[in-house]
Design an enzyme around this catalytic site. Sequence first.
Site, PDB file in Angstrom:
ATOM      1  CG  ASP A  14      17.634 -56.679 -13.222  1.00  0.00           C
ATOM      2  OD1 ASP A  14      16.838 -56.732 -14.170  1.00  0.00           O
ATOM      3  OD2 ASP A  14      18.597 -55.896 -13.183  1.00  0.00           O
ATOM      4  CE  LYS A  17      10.241 -55.537 -10.488  1.00  0.00           C
ATOM      5  NZ  LYS A  17      11.717 -55.668 -10.394  1.00  0.00           N
ATOM      6  N   GLY A  41      12.116 -56.455 -17.646  1.00  0.00           N
ATOM      7  CA  GLY A  41      12.196 -57.817 -18.145  1.00  0.00           C
ATOM      8  C   GLY A  41      11.799 -58.774 -17.043  1.00  0.00           C
ATOM      9  CG  HIS A  42       8.638 -58.254 -14.828  1.00  0.00           C
ATOM     10  ND1 HIS A  42       7.493 -57.637 -14.347  1.00  0.00           N
ATOM     11  CD2 HIS A  42       9.657 -57.415 -14.524  1.00  0.00           C
ATOM     12  CE1 HIS A  42       7.824 -56.483 -13.789  1.00  0.00           C
ATOM     13  NE2 HIS A  42       9.124 -56.332 -13.901  1.00  0.00           N
ATOM     14  CD  GLN A 224      11.860 -50.051 -14.709  1.00  0.00           C
ATOM     15  OE1 GLN A 224      10.908 -49.343 -14.410  1.00  0.00           O
ATOM     16  NE2 GLN A 224      11.862 -50.783 -15.791  1.00  0.00           N
ATOM     17  N   GLY A 302      20.650 -58.152 -22.039  1.00  0.00           N
ATOM     18  CA  GLY A 302      21.694 -59.165 -22.110  1.00  0.00           C
ATOM     19  C   GLY A 302      22.990 -58.734 -21.459  1.00  0.00           C
ATOM     20  CG  ASP A 333      18.821 -70.751  -6.056  1.00  0.00           C
ATOM     21  OD1 ASP A 333      17.996 -69.855  -5.784  1.00  0.00           O
ATOM     22  OD2 ASP A 333      19.253 -70.954  -7.210  1.00  0.00           O
ATOM     23  CB  VAL A 411      15.011 -72.711  -3.242  1.00  0.00           C
ATOM     24  CG1 VAL A 411      14.957 -72.265  -1.792  1.00  0.00           C
ATOM     25  CG2 VAL A 411      13.754 -73.517  -3.607  1.00  0.00           C
TER      26      VAL A 411
END
Length: 421
Positions: A14, A17, A41-42, A224, A302, A333, A411
């Site tokens: 996560d 990538k 999940g990209h 991953q 989710g 950020d 950012v």
Amino acid sequence: MSYTDILLGLQWGDEGKGKIVDVLSHSYSVVARFQGGPNAGHTIHFDGKKFVLHTIPSGIFREECQNVVGNGVVIDPVRFEHEISNLRSAGYQPEHNLRISLRAHLILPTHRLLDAASEKAKGKEKIGSTLRGIGPTYMDKTGRNGIRVGDIFQADFEKKYQKLKIKHFDIARSLQSDPFIDPKEEDDFFTSLDNLRTLKCENTEYFLNQIQIQGKNILAEGAQGSLLDIEFGTYPFVTSSNTTAAGACNGLGISPRRINKVMGIFKAYTTRVGSGPFPTELLDLTGQKIRDQGAEYGSTTGRPRRCGWLDLVALNYAVMINGVTNLMMMKSDVLSGFDSLQLCTSYQHHNSNTSEMPMNLSEVRPIYTSMPGWNQDLTIMTHSNQLPTELFDYIHFIESFTSTPISLVSVGPGRQQTLFL
């Protein structure tokens, strides 16, 4: 001389990538996924749109870029078909610049059945699987029972399928689970195979090596993160594939001599989904603030992500085992608005301090170094010289600790919110 660059995550996944592959893909002729499956999940944002890719490489939005699903990937044909359909609905034609390895293994409906049965049998010791059937598919692969994309073009495919299905039912019964597959689910599986057969399925290792002979460059995209690697991750709370740089050669059929840069992506803090040790996890309002500001909820499941301060011991370990040449820091950020930031710079382990990552990470306590935070809104900044001094100090501290330069700071989620240093 052509080359292959590798881009991979250095934490528990996560890291962002997908966004960076999308940003960099214009510099490469090919983007190739080398491991994992639809548990990835990209997420990519551009032109006011959001896309989440699970199996298809993140260079798919650039027509001039070929995209390869390598032999190290496991494919759920039903989810793959949905992914293709979503891209077509958005105006893209992925069949034109997508190739799939004949050696990639298929996730069967019974693999998901086994995944759920195994997690249930583990009880409190469950690993936090996404229940996508990834682990059982890789188990069949290493057990030499798997079914590959190339098998769907063979006359005896259905016989192989039924044989493996019976075996999976027997395993499910041994786990005290009811071995039932909804007939519609199985019908959808076979329908999706018809669609898969219409795509470019080939020996992609030949294609990739020919691309290099032609003097063109390849970007190998991992899924991953390194701390989930089956060999070097926080075992047994890991994924079932090699998420490190070495996995790119195995998962694509590319020689190690062709590897140029190894680009490592990490968040300015740390997150984790599922079970397993997490030394810097924050189970307080600070952790919740990071989760809320970073929208830290799984793009595949989710599920809310566990959040904590940046663990430099673990990051340094990932840099070492991957031979990382440059770092890319994501979600800086999200840390805006904190008076001070903590960085884990060593562990207390068995009554002594260590800067090494032990085999059992659950036995450590983090030792922190404090640094001042910043309050500026980074999302509106368009050049690195606008970044606050405190952020530069944070960056330089990480560079010094890891002996590795940071070449990019993100950012915000958009393509344009990417600042090169």
